[in-house]
Design a protein around this motif. Structure first.
Motif, PDB file in Angstrom:
ATOM      1  N   ALA A 258       0.829  -1.203   0.000  1.00  0.00           N
ATOM      2  CA  ALA A 258       0.000   0.000   0.000  1.00  0.00           C
ATOM      3  C   ALA A 258       0.865   1.255   0.000  1.00  0.00           C
ATOM      4  O   ALA A 258       0.452   2.304  -0.508  1.00  0.00           O
ATOM      5  CB  ALA A 258      -0.924  -0.010   1.219  1.00  0.00           C
ATOM      6  N   SER A 259       2.077   1.157   0.533  1.00  0.00           N
ATOM      7  CA  SER A 259       2.993   2.293   0.583  1.00  0.00           C
ATOM      8  C   SER A 259       3.845   2.420  -0.674  1.00  0.00           C
ATOM      9  O   SER A 259       4.647   3.344  -0.786  1.00  0.00           O
ATOM     10  CB  SER A 259       3.909   2.167   1.805  1.00  0.00           C
ATOM     11  N   GLY A 260       3.679   1.480  -1.614  1.00  0.00           N
ATOM     12  CA  GLY A 260       4.458   1.504  -2.845  1.00  0.00           C
ATOM     13  C   GLY A 260       5.515   0.423  -2.870  1.00  0.00           C
ATOM     14  O   GLY A 260       6.140   0.123  -1.853  1.00  0.00           O
ATOM     15  N   GLY A 261       5.699  -0.172  -4.021  1.00  0.00           N
ATOM     16  CA  GLY A 261       6.666  -1.250  -4.146  1.00  0.00           C
ATOM     17  C   GLY A 261       6.001  -2.613  -4.041  1.00  0.00           C
ATOM     18  O   GLY A 261       4.769  -2.730  -3.966  1.00  0.00           O
ATOM     19  N   GLU A 262       6.819  -3.637  -4.038  1.00  0.00           N
ATOM     20  CA  GLU A 262       6.318  -5.003  -3.998  1.00  0.00           C
ATOM     21  C   GLU A 262       7.091  -5.826  -2.975  1.00  0.00           C
ATOM     22  O   GLU A 262       8.255  -5.536  -2.666  1.00  0.00           O
ATOM     23  CB  GLU A 262       6.442  -5.670  -5.378  1.00  0.00           C
ATOM     24  N   VAL A 263       6.420  -6.852  -2.475  1.00  0.00           N
ATOM     25  CA  VAL A 263       7.024  -7.811  -1.554  1.00  0.00           C
ATOM     26  C   VAL A 263       7.012  -9.171  -2.234  1.00  0.00           C
ATOM     27  O   VAL A 263       6.004  -9.573  -2.820  1.00  0.00           O
ATOM     28  CB  VAL A 263       6.255  -7.867  -0.217  1.00  0.00           C
ATOM     29  N   MET A 264       8.139  -9.874  -2.161  1.00  0.00           N
ATOM     30  CA  MET A 264       8.245 -11.190  -2.783  1.00  0.00           C
ATOM     31  C   MET A 264       8.956 -12.140  -1.827  1.00  0.00           C
ATOM     32  O   MET A 264       9.452 -11.730  -0.770  1.00  0.00           O
ATOM     33  CB  MET A 264       9.000 -11.094  -4.111  1.00  0.00           C
ATOM     34  N   THR A 265       9.000 -13.399  -2.205  1.00  0.00           N
ATOM     35  CA  THR A 265       9.690 -14.381  -1.375  1.00  0.00           C
ATOM     36  C   THR A 265      11.195 -14.287  -1.596  1.00  0.00           C
ATOM     37  O   THR A 265      11.662 -13.715  -2.581  1.00  0.00           O
ATOM     38  CB  THR A 265       9.209 -15.803  -1.706  1.00  0.00           C
ATOM     39  N   ALA A 266      11.952 -14.867  -0.661  1.00  0.00           N
ATOM     40  CA  ALA A 266      13.408 -14.829  -0.744  1.00  0.00           C
ATOM     41  C   ALA A 266      13.882 -15.541  -2.005  1.00  0.00           C
ATOM     42  O   ALA A 266      13.272 -16.507  -2.469  1.00  0.00           O
ATOM     43  CB  ALA A 266      14.026 -15.470   0.496  1.00  0.00           C
TER      44      ALA A 266
ATOM     45  N   GLY B 241       8.815  -5.829  22.274  1.00  0.00           N
ATOM     46  CA  GLY B 241       7.511  -6.191  22.818  1.00  0.00           C
ATOM     47  C   GLY B 241       6.355  -5.838  21.912  1.00  0.00           C
ATOM     48  O   GLY B 241       5.240  -6.342  22.111  1.00  0.00           O
ATOM     49  N   GLN B 242       6.585  -4.969  20.924  1.00  0.00           N
ATOM     50  CA  GLN B 242       5.527  -4.632  19.985  1.00  0.00           C
ATOM     51  C   GLN B 242       5.459  -5.667  18.859  1.00  0.00           C
ATOM     52  O   GLN B 242       6.408  -6.420  18.622  1.00  0.00           O
ATOM     53  CB  GLN B 242       5.751  -3.238  19.397  1.00  0.00           C
ATOM     54  N   LEU B 243       4.333  -5.694  18.179  1.00  0.00           N
ATOM     55  CA  LEU B 243       4.105  -6.654  17.107  1.00  0.00           C
ATOM     56  C   LEU B 243       3.884  -5.925  15.791  1.00  0.00           C
ATOM     57  O   LEU B 243       3.358  -4.807  15.767  1.00  0.00           O
ATOM     58  CB  LEU B 243       2.883  -7.522  17.420  1.00  0.00           C
ATOM     59  N   LEU B 244       4.299  -6.568  14.709  1.00  0.00           N
ATOM     60  CA  LEU B 244       4.034  -6.061  13.368  1.00  0.00           C
ATOM     61  C   LEU B 244       2.839  -6.814  12.801  1.00  0.00           C
ATOM     62  O   LEU B 244       2.862  -8.042  12.694  1.00  0.00           O
ATOM     63  CB  LEU B 244       5.252  -6.244  12.464  1.00  0.00           C
ATOM     64  N   GLY B 245       1.804  -6.080  12.450  1.00  0.00           N
ATOM     65  CA  GLY B 245       0.620  -6.686  11.859  1.00  0.00           C
ATOM     66  C   GLY B 245       0.604  -6.476  10.361  1.00  0.00           C
ATOM     67  O   GLY B 245       0.732  -5.341   9.882  1.00  0.00           O
ATOM     68  N   LEU B 246       0.474  -7.556   9.602  1.00  0.00           N
ATOM     69  CA  LEU B 246       0.424  -7.482   8.143  1.00  0.00           C
ATOM     70  C   LEU B 246      -1.006  -7.748   7.694  1.00  0.00           C
ATOM     71  O   LEU B 246      -1.592  -8.773   8.048  1.00  0.00           O
ATOM     72  CB  LEU B 246       1.377  -8.502   7.507  1.00  0.00           C
ATOM     73  N   ARG B 247      -1.544  -6.816   6.918  1.00  0.00           N
ATOM     74  CA  ARG B 247      -2.927  -6.916   6.467  1.00  0.00           C
ATOM     75  C   ARG B 247      -2.958  -6.905   4.941  1.00  0.00           C
ATOM     76  O   ARG B 247      -2.395  -6.008   4.298  1.00  0.00           O
ATOM     77  CB  ARG B 247      -3.744  -5.751   7.013  1.00  0.00           C
ATOM     78  N   LEU B 248      -3.594  -7.907   4.363  1.00  0.00           N
ATOM     79  CA  LEU B 248      -3.770  -7.992   2.916  1.00  0.00           C
ATOM     80  C   LEU B 248      -5.237  -7.722   2.611  1.00  0.00           C
ATOM     81  O   LEU B 248      -6.113  -8.525   2.928  1.00  0.00           O
ATOM     82  CB  LEU B 248      -3.357  -9.371   2.404  1.00  0.00           C
ATOM     83  N   GLU B 249      -5.498  -6.579   2.011  1.00  0.00           N
ATOM     84  CA  GLU B 249      -6.876  -6.167   1.756  1.00  0.00           C
ATOM     85  C   GLU B 249      -6.942  -5.441   0.416  1.00  0.00           C
ATOM     86  O   GLU B 249      -6.140  -4.537   0.149  1.00  0.00           O
ATOM     87  CB  GLU B 249      -7.369  -5.246   2.880  1.00  0.00           C
ATOM     88  N   GLY B 250      -7.863  -5.879  -0.416  1.00  0.00           N
ATOM     89  CA  GLY B 250      -8.001  -5.263  -1.726  1.00  0.00           C
ATOM     90  C   GLY B 250      -6.778  -5.438  -2.603  1.00  0.00           C
ATOM     91  O   GLY B 250      -6.507  -4.600  -3.467  1.00  0.00           O
ATOM     92  N   GLY B 251      -6.026  -6.511  -2.383  1.00  0.00           N
ATOM     93  CA  GLY B 251      -4.833  -6.764  -3.178  1.00  0.00           C
ATOM     94  C   GLY B 251      -3.626  -5.969  -2.748  1.00  0.00           C
ATOM     95  O   GLY B 251      -2.578  -6.045  -3.405  1.00  0.00           O
ATOM     96  N   LEU B 252      -3.729  -5.192  -1.666  1.00  0.00           N
ATOM     97  CA  LEU B 252      -2.619  -4.383  -1.180  1.00  0.00           C
ATOM     98  C   LEU B 252      -2.209  -4.853   0.211  1.00  0.00           C
ATOM     99  O   LEU B 252      -3.059  -5.149   1.058  1.00  0.00           O
ATOM    100  CB  LEU B 252      -3.001  -2.899  -1.134  1.00  0.00           C
ATOM    101  N   LEU B 253      -0.908  -4.901   0.445  1.00  0.00           N
ATOM    102  CA  LEU B 253      -0.362  -5.333   1.722  1.00  0.00           C
ATOM    103  C   LEU B 253       0.085  -4.116   2.519  1.00  0.00           C
ATOM    104  O   LEU B 253       0.838  -3.279   2.019  1.00  0.00           O
ATOM    105  CB  LEU B 253       0.833  -6.272   1.499  1.00  0.00           C
ATOM    106  N   SER B 254      -0.394  -4.019   3.739  1.00  0.00           N
ATOM    107  CA  SER B 254       0.004  -2.925   4.626  1.00  0.00           C
ATOM    108  C   SER B 254       0.570  -3.510   5.910  1.00  0.00           C
ATOM    109  O   SER B 254       0.202  -4.608   6.328  1.00  0.00           O
ATOM    110  CB  SER B 254      -1.190  -2.016   4.948  1.00  0.00           C
ATOM    111  N   VAL B 255       1.488  -2.771   6.525  1.00  0.00           N
ATOM    112  CA  VAL B 255       2.154  -3.215   7.745  1.00  0.00           C
ATOM    113  C   VAL B 255       1.910  -2.173   8.826  1.00  0.00           C
ATOM    114  O   VAL B 255       2.128  -0.975   8.609  1.00  0.00           O
ATOM    115  CB  VAL B 255       3.669  -3.410   7.525  1.00  0.00           C
TER     116      VAL B 255
END
Length: 223
Positions: free
Chosen positions: A19-27, A47-61
């Motif tokens: 969602a912020s631009g660019g692409e994410v792929m596997t190693a 202690g904080q967590l990173l939440g990854l959300r895939l919605e509408g074809g876009l991935l946000s963190v």
């Protein structure tokens, strides 16, 4: 990477758009990891967590505090996923190679049952679920290391084994959670070190019993 397995499976088919631009792929070398452009992961405090959300074809963190996680939501996610996973394993033989696909399908079935199942932050799946995907890997790694430390190993095949014997050995190996070859090596090793062979009992001349020694007192015969 149990927590990211669904996204890794998706990224393995095609890169995921951020969602912020660019692409994410596997190693690139097949590791179970997600790789994105510089800065695609926000900074998080211990202690904080990173939440990854895939919605509408876009991935946000997003960054979340552990306090936003609901025990009731965790319990619901655990119940739904384990129910679908165990249902599939009930009708199919459990194989380590098939577990990632089975778990991904369980997540898909869970989302069909409850589309909002993963819309709220939950505990990472590797903490929420029993890590069945890697538990056997850890055991196998330990056994492989012990086998290599035993010294040089040889490989050979067995031909002409009766089918009933092979079935019985396979059943016993499965009972002890061992592959067939490891169980056969264990059985042969136990047999070799526990059973006396001909060379262990000396030359055959020693098998002849010694003649009885004469008695010091006269033998009494019954009449």
């Amino acid at each position: 990477m149990l927590a990211l397995m669904p996204l890794v499976a998706c990224a393995g088919q095609a890169p995921l758009r951020l969602a912020s631009g660019g692409e994410v792929m596997t190693a690139a070398f097949g590791h179970s990891a997600l790789v994105g452009p510089p800065g695609w992961l926000p900074d998080a405090a211990p202690g904080q967590l990173l939440g990854l959300r895939l919605e509408g074809g876009l991935l946000s963190v997003e960054v979340h505090d552990a306090t936003v996680i609901s025990e009731e939501r965790d319990r619901r996610v655990r119940q739904v996923l384990t129910t679908h996973y165990r249902t599939e394993e009930w009708f199919a033989e459990d194989e380590l190679e098939a577990r990632p696909g089975a778990l991904n399908r369980a997540i898909g079935y869970g989302l069909l049952e409850d589309p909002g199942l993963l819309t709220s932050p939950v505990t990472p799946l590797n903490e929420l679920l029993y890590d069945a995907l890697h538990e056997v890997d850890r055991v196998s790694q330990s056994r492989d290391r012990q086998a290599w430390e035993a010294g040089d190993c040889v490989t050979f095949g067995i031909s002409g084994m009766p089918e009933a014997l092979c079935t019985e050995l396979s059943r016993r190996a499965h009972t002890y959670g061992m592959p067939l070859d490891q169980y056969v090596i264990l059985a042969l090793g136990h047999l070799a070190w526990r059973t006396p062979f001909a060379e262990d009992v000396g030359p055959w001349e020693s098998w002849v019993p010694d003649p009885p020694e004469p008695l010091d007192h006269p033998r009494v015969r019954s009449v």
